[in-house]
Design an enzyme around this catalytic site. Structure first.
Site, short mmCIF file in Angstrom:
data_model
loop_
_atom_site.label_atom_id
_atom_site.label_comp_id
_atom_site.label_asym_id
_atom_site.label_seq_id
_atom_site.Cartn_x
_atom_site.Cartn_y
_atom_site.Cartn_z
N TYR A 143 0.87 -1.18 0.00
CA TYR A 143 0.00 0.00 0.00
C TYR A 143 0.90 1.22 0.00
CZ TYR A 143 -3.67 3.21 1.80
OH TYR A 143 -4.56 4.24 1.99
N LYS A 171 -1.38 -1.31 -4.06
CA LYS A 171 -2.46 -0.33 -4.00
C LYS A 171 -1.80 1.04 -4.12
CE LYS A 171 -5.87 1.82 -0.95
NZ LYS A 171 -6.52 1.84 0.38
#
Length: 303
Positions: A143, A171
């Site tokens: 992330y 992400k």
């Protein structure tokens, strides 16, 4: 223009994975029954899976017992562990690995991991962090949120993490869509997931194979239509819908995203509720803006 078919969802982290908001009662306790119903509702309304214990799920405010119960509730409600990507961010790598191991024991299909965020970690520390959590055995999705973590997972660093065998996807929340193309050159087998609602169309056109999303908590059908049109390159459908929803979607990139999305959920008849401290309610001006944008979307048939 002839649109191309949307890519097939072949991995647990592909498609629309909703970073689930956590329904709280007025006394700020968790309504687990409402959460289970919400997970089932999301999947029945076009979402491919859920991401419990992310920032939108207020994981930082949960006790260990609450955090573990959220995971078990999500897996049971989803009916298929591959539909659940568990957020495992924690203060240290050992703690994140422990949460990843618990996610595996609960039957989840993958985990979402921030870089070390208690300090501005260098590349060597970041690589060690992801390698440690990967030892839990579940696929790890990195992330990248350099605004909040102060650690930037650049395309070069992500390519190294992928080469290390530590991550399967990222992400991407930086908002810099140019990175998608550099990342595809440096690590063509690393999957790109849109990480901010207000750059979905741009990242989908750049090759994203998934969306870790916030606003489907309130408007799953409209967001599903938008995602599938975007990844299929159907701009005739995607662009006007994206323009119509963007005043809401951009709240996902604001500091008050949890409060905003929960308010939109309440207005759409979903279990949103309050947020735990230190998050404060929206200001009157913010509340009015979210209400107006949500009511407009609902009036236009977006739900």
């Amino acid at each position: 223009m002839t649109s191309v078919a949307a890519p097939q969802r072949i991995r647990p982290w592909h498609g629309i994975l909703v970073a689930t908001a956590l329904p709280l009662r007025p006394d700020l306790s968790i309504d687990f029954a409402a959460y289970a119903e919400h997970v089932r509702w999301l999947i029945s309304n076009g979402s491919d899976g859920v991401v419990p214990n992310g920032s939108l799920g207020e994981y930082q405010t949960l006790s260990d017992e609450e955090r573990e119960r959220v995971v078990h509730t999500a897996v049971e409600a989803a009916g298929d562990g591959d539909r659940v990507m568990v957020g495992v961010a924690a203060y240290g790598s050992t703690e994140s690995r422990r949460w990843a191991e618990r996610a595996a024991a609960a039957g989840a299909g993958s985990v979402l991991l921030l870089p070390p965020n208690a300090y501005r970690a260098d590349d060597r520390s970041v690589r060690a962090h992801y390698a440690e959590v990967a030892k839990a055995g579940l696929p790890v999705v990195a992330y990248n949120n350099p605004y909040d973590t102060k650690v930037d997972l650049t395309p070069a660093l992500l390519a190294q993490l992928h080469a290390d065998g530590s991550i399967v996807a990222v992400k991407e929340f930086s908002g810099d869509v140019r990175r998608a193309y550099e990342l595809a050159e440096l690590a063509p087998d690393l999957d790109l997931l849109a990480g901010a609602d207000d750059v979905l169309l741009e990242l989908a056109l750049a090759g994203a194979v998934g969306w870790i999303a916030g606003y489907p908590n309130a408007l799953p059908a409209a967001c599903s239509q938008l995602y599938h049109a975007a990844v299929a390159g159907d701009l005739a459908t995607a662009r006007p819908l994206y323009r119509s929803l963007h005043s809401l979607l951009r709240w996902d990139s604001k500091t008050e995203f949890v409060q905003a999305i929960k308010l939109s959920m309440d207005l759409a008849g979903r279990p949103g509720g309050p947020t735990r401290p230190p998050r404060e309610p929206l200001t009157a001006e913010q509340d009015a803006a979210v209400r107006a944008a949500t009511e407009k979307a609902l009036a236009e048939g977006h739900h």
